[in-house]
Motif scaffolding. Structure first.
Motif, PDB file in Angstrom:
ATOM      1  N   ALA A 174       0.826  -1.202   0.000  1.00 39.90           N
ATOM      2  CA  ALA A 174       0.000   0.000   0.000  1.00 39.90           C
ATOM      3  C   ALA A 174       0.864   1.256   0.000  1.00 39.90           C
ATOM      4  CB  ALA A 174      -0.937  -0.008   1.205  1.00 39.90           C
ATOM      5  N   HIS A 175       1.902   1.262   0.828  1.00 41.07           N
ATOM      6  CA  HIS A 175       2.786   2.422   0.874  1.00 41.07           C
ATOM      7  C   HIS A 175       3.503   2.623  -0.466  1.00 41.07           C
ATOM      8  CE1 HIS A 175       3.080   1.975   5.539  1.00 41.07           C
ATOM      9  NE2 HIS A 175       1.972   2.579   5.157  1.00 41.07           N
ATOM     10  N   LEU A 176       3.846   1.519  -1.128  1.00 40.53           N
ATOM     11  CA  LEU A 176       4.581   1.609  -2.375  1.00 40.53           C
ATOM     12  C   LEU A 176       3.785   2.329  -3.453  1.00 40.53           C
ATOM     13  CD1 LEU A 176       7.168   0.806  -3.907  1.00 40.53           C
ATOM     14  CD2 LEU A 176       6.021  -1.319  -4.548  1.00 40.53           C
ATOM     15  N   ILE A 177       2.486   2.171  -3.450  1.00 43.79           N
ATOM     16  CA  ILE A 177       1.656   2.808  -4.473  1.00 43.79           C
ATOM     17  C   ILE A 177       0.899   4.014  -3.915  1.00 43.79           C
ATOM     18  CG2 ILE A 177       1.429   0.743  -5.872  1.00 43.79           C
ATOM     19  CD1 ILE A 177      -1.244   0.214  -4.652  1.00 43.79           C
ATOM     20  N   GLY A 178       1.380   4.520  -2.780  1.00 42.24           N
ATOM     21  CA  GLY A 178       0.856   5.787  -2.277  1.00 42.24           C
ATOM     22  C   GLY A 178      -0.402   5.688  -1.445  1.00 42.24           C
ATOM     23  N   GLU A 179      -0.769   4.514  -0.963  1.00 41.97           N
ATOM     24  CA  GLU A 179      -1.954   4.337  -0.141  1.00 41.97           C
ATOM     25  C   GLU A 179      -1.568   4.121   1.315  1.00 41.97           C
ATOM     26  OE1 GLU A 179      -5.418   4.222  -0.922  1.00 41.97           O
ATOM     27  OE2 GLU A 179      -4.724   5.223  -2.728  1.00 41.97           O
ATOM     28  N   CYS A 180      -2.540   4.375   2.209  1.00 43.32           N
ATOM     29  CA  CYS A 180      -2.376   4.136   3.657  1.00 43.32           C
ATOM     30  C   CYS A 180      -1.140   4.836   4.217  1.00 43.32           C
ATOM     31  CB  CYS A 180      -2.309   2.633   3.952  1.00 43.32           C
ATOM     32  SG  CYS A 180      -3.738   1.686   3.399  1.00 43.32           S
ATOM     33  N   ARG A 181      -0.876   6.046   3.776  1.00 44.53           N
ATOM     34  CA  ARG A 181       0.294   6.777   4.253  1.00 44.53           C
ATOM     35  C   ARG A 181       0.153   7.092   5.745  1.00 44.53           C
ATOM     36  NH1 ARG A 181       3.641   8.457   0.317  1.00 44.53           N
ATOM     37  NH2 ARG A 181       2.874   8.523  -1.839  1.00 44.53           N
ATOM     38  N   GLY A 182       1.242   6.918   6.480  1.00 41.61           N
ATOM     39  CA  GLY A 182       1.252   7.184   7.911  1.00 41.61           C
ATOM     40  C   GLY A 182       0.706   6.056   8.755  1.00 41.61           C
ATOM     41  N   LEU A 183       0.167   5.016   8.139  1.00 42.90           N
ATOM     42  CA  LEU A 183      -0.386   3.884   8.880  1.00 42.90           C
ATOM     43  C   LEU A 183       0.697   2.835   9.109  1.00 42.90           C
ATOM     44  CD1 LEU A 183      -3.148   2.862   9.989  1.00 42.90           C
ATOM     45  CD2 LEU A 183      -3.383   1.568   7.861  1.00 42.90           C
ATOM     46  N   GLU A 184       0.790   2.326  10.313  1.00 50.77           N
ATOM     47  CA  GLU A 184       1.742   1.280  10.668  1.00 50.77           C
ATOM     48  C   GLU A 184       0.988   0.094  11.233  1.00 50.77           C
ATOM     49  OE1 GLU A 184       4.806   1.439   9.864  1.00 50.77           O
ATOM     50  OE2 GLU A 184       4.874   3.557   9.296  1.00 50.77           O
ATOM     51  N   VAL A 185       1.639  -1.058  11.197  1.00 44.19           N
ATOM     52  CA  VAL A 185       0.980  -2.276  11.678  1.00 44.19           C
ATOM     53  C   VAL A 185       0.705  -2.211  13.160  1.00 44.19           C
ATOM     54  CG1 VAL A 185       3.067  -3.598  12.231  1.00 44.19           C
ATOM     55  CG2 VAL A 185       1.008  -4.792  11.405  1.00 44.19           C
ATOM     56  N   THR A 186       1.430  -1.342  13.881  1.00 49.96           N
ATOM     57  CA  THR A 186       1.226  -1.189  15.329  1.00 49.96           C
ATOM     58  C   THR A 186       0.156  -0.161  15.662  1.00 49.96           C
ATOM     59  OG1 THR A 186       3.047   0.407  15.363  1.00 49.96           O
ATOM     60  CG2 THR A 186       3.590  -1.881  15.864  1.00 49.96           C
ATOM     61  N   SER A 187      -0.447   0.459  14.647  1.00 46.71           N
ATOM     62  CA  SER A 187      -1.513   1.439  14.893  1.00 46.71           C
ATOM     63  C   SER A 187      -2.752   0.734  15.423  1.00 46.71           C
ATOM     64  CB  SER A 187      -1.824   2.191  13.595  1.00 46.71           C
ATOM     65  OG  SER A 187      -0.679   2.828  13.081  1.00 46.71           O
ATOM     66  N   ASN A 188      -3.780   1.525  15.697  1.00 44.09           N
ATOM     67  CA  ASN A 188      -5.027   0.977  16.203  1.00 44.09           C
ATOM     68  C   ASN A 188      -5.526  -0.150  15.297  1.00 44.09           C
ATOM     69  OD1 ASN A 188      -8.232   1.111  16.089  1.00 44.09           O
ATOM     70  ND2 ASN A 188      -7.572   1.738  18.151  1.00 44.09           N
ATOM     71  N   MET A 189      -5.861  -1.314  15.881  1.00 37.46           N
ATOM     72  CA  MET A 189      -6.219  -2.502  15.115  1.00 37.46           C
ATOM     73  C   MET A 189      -7.421  -2.252  14.202  1.00 37.46           C
ATOM     74  SD  MET A 189      -5.547  -5.641  14.406  1.00 37.46           S
ATOM     75  CE  MET A 189      -4.451  -6.133  15.746  1.00 37.46           C
ATOM     76  N   THR A 190      -8.434  -1.574  14.732  1.00 39.98           N
ATOM     77  CA  THR A 190      -9.626  -1.338  13.927  1.00 39.98           C
ATOM     78  C   THR A 190      -9.328  -0.433  12.735  1.00 39.98           C
ATOM     79  OG1 THR A 190     -11.021  -1.570  15.891  1.00 39.98           O
ATOM     80  CG2 THR A 190     -11.991  -0.482  13.967  1.00 39.98           C
TER      81      THR A 190
END
Length: 388
Positions: free
Chosen positions: A172-188
Motif C-alpha cells: 500500500a505504501h509503495l503505491i501511495g496508499e495508507c500513508r502514515g499507517l503502521e501495523v502497530t496502529s489501532n487494530m480497527t
C-alpha cells in the motif's frame, strides 16, 4: 466546488442494466474459456517439439562438420551459408511462441486501474475487476453497509497475521496508499484501511450500474480485440512449428545417410557412399530452398483464411497492425535465407565435377528464389501500404 447531482435512474433502466451485465458476464466467461485453452497445456505443448533435446545441436554440427565424399569441405563457406536458414527456421517459431505468451499476459492483465488513481508505482492488475453491490441501486443500502463492517467479512481480505498485514502495508505504501499507517496502529483503523485498500487494489471500487455497464462494454471490446490477436498468433506459431519440424526431420534424414555410423549400419563400410554425396548435399539445399517460399506462404495463411468467403473483388485484405511486425520480419528473414541458400546451391553446383547432372538443381533453386522474392516483396508492400 459545486457537487454533481446524479439524476435518478428509473426501475426499467435498472432492470436493463442488470440484464446487460448478466449477458456481459456470460460473454466474458466465454472469451476467457477460449483463452484458457492456450494456458491449459494442449495449446502450448503442441509448440514444444521444436525444442526437443539435441535435435538442432545435432543438425548444426552435422551441417558444419560432417565429412562425406562430394560434400563441401568441413566448415567451408558453403556450409556456413546454410546456418542462416537453419537458424531462422528455429528462431521464427520460438519468437512466435514468445509473442504468444506475451499476448496471453496482456489478455489476462492490465496496468489500468479502473478509476482508482495511485500516485506511486503502477502495479499490474487482473483484467477482470471486482464487482461491488451498487448502493445507489438499493432502496435501503444500510444493511449491506453494516454487513461490510462485520469482522468475518474483513478477515477475508485482511490477514490476521501481523507479518501478512505488514506485507500488505508495504504494498500500500509503495503505491501511495495508507500513508502514515503502521501495523502497530489501532487494530480497527488498520483493518478498515487495509480492507478499503484491498478493494481498490482489485479495482473493486463502488460504481453505479451505469458505470459498471460502461466498463463492461469496454472490457468486452478489449477482450475481443486481444483474443483475435491471440488466436491468429497461435495459428502462425503452430504452422511455422509444423513446418520447422518437418524440414528438420527431412534434413536429418539426408545427413543421417552421410553419417559414418549409419553407413556402417547400412553397408558395413564407413567410407562407402550409400547415396552419392552430391545428391545428399543437393537434397539438404533443396529442403531449405523449398522451405523459404512455404514459410512465407504459411505465415500469411491465418489472416487469408478469414477472407476466403469473400468474392474476388473484395478479397484484398490487411494483416492487423499488432501482427504486422512479426509478419514483415518473417517475410524479410525468409527472403534473405532464400538468397543465401541459393548462393550456396549455385556455388556447390559450379564447383561440382558433374555440372551437366546438377545444373537442373541450380535452375530450380534460382526459380524458387525468384518466386520467394516476388511473393515476399508483394506482401510486404501490401502490408505497409497506406490507403488514402
Amino acid at each position: 466546488m459545486t457537487a454533481t447531482v446524479e439524476a435518478p435512474v428509473n426501475a426499467a433502466d435498472l432492470q436493463e442494466y442488470r440484464a446487460y451485465l448478466q449477458r456481459g458476464e456470460t460473454r466474458l466467461s466465454t472469451l476467457h474459456r477460449v483463452a484458457g485453452a492456450f494456458l491449459g497445456g494442449a495449446g502450448l505443448l503442441t509448440l514444444l517439439p521444436v525444442l526437443f533435446r539435441d535435435t538442432f545441436s545435432e543438425l548444426f554440427s552435422e551441417l558444419l562438420f560432417l565429412p562425406y565424399p562430394s560434400f563441401p569441405p568441413s566448415s567451408a563457406p558453403q556450409r556456413w551459408l546454410m546456418m542462416f536458414p537453419v537458424a531462422v527456421s528455429l528462431v521464427l517459431p520460438l519468437w512466435a511462441l514468445y509473442a504468444l505468451l506475451r499476448d496471453l499476459v496482456r489478455f489476462y492483465f492490465t496496468s489500468h486501474h479502473f478509476g482508482a488513481q495511485y500516485p506511486g508505482v503502477s502495479y499490474p492488475r487482473f483484467i477482470l475487476s471486482g464487482i461491488r453491490v451498487s448502493d445507489k441501486s438499493l432502496s435501503d443500502p444500510e444493511p449491506i453497509r453494516q454487513a461490510r463492517q462485520e469482522l468475518g467479512v474483513t478477515e477475508l481480505l485482511v490477514p490476521v497475521s501481523a507479518a501478512a498485514r505488514q506485507r500488505l502495508l508495504r504494498e500500500a505504501h509503495l503505491i501511495g496508499e495508507c500513508r502514515g499507517l503502521e501495523v502497530t496502529s489501532n487494530m480497527t483503523v488498520v483493518q478498515n484501511k487495509l480492507r478499503e485498500f484491498m478493494f481498490k487494489y482489485t479495482a473493486s471500487v463502488p460504481r453505479t450500474l451505469a458505470q459498471e455497464s460502461a466498463k463492461m462494454e469496454a472490457s468486452l471490446a478489449r477482450h475481443n480485440l486481444l483474443l483475435r490477436v491471440l488466436v491468429l498468433r497461435y495459428a502462425k506459431a503452430f504452422l511455422l512449428t509444423i513446418l520447422t519440424t518437418g524440414i528438420t526431420i527431412t534434413t536429418l534424414v539426408f545427413l543421417d545417410l552421410a553419417a559414418p555410423a549409419r553407413r556402417v549400419e547400412l553397408v558395413g563400410n564407413a567410407g562407402a557412399e550409400v547415396v552419392p554425396g552430391t545428391v545428399l548435399w543437393l537434397g539438404v539445399l533443396g529442403v531449405y530452398a523449398a522451405w523459404c517460399p512455404v514459410a512465407a506462404f504459411v505465415v500469411r495463411r491465418p489472416v487469408a483464411w478469414i477472407y476466403q468467403e469473400l468474392d474476388d473483388r473484395n478479397r484484398s485484405f490487411r494483416t492487423p497492425q499488432s501482427l504486422l511486425q512479426f509478419e514483415v520480419v518473417t517475410l524479410a528473414s525468409v527472403a534473405f535465407a532464400s538468397i543465401l541458400t541459393t548462393a550456396s546451391l549455385c556455388w556447390f553446383v559450379l564447383e561440382s565435377q558433374s555440372l551437366a547432372a546438377t545444373w537442373p538443381a541450380m535452375v530450380a533453386g534460382v526459380a524458387l528464389l525468384g518466386a520467394t522474392l516476388l511473393y515476399v516483396g508483394r506482401n510486404i508492400a501490401s502490408g505497409l501500404r497506406r490507403d488514402g
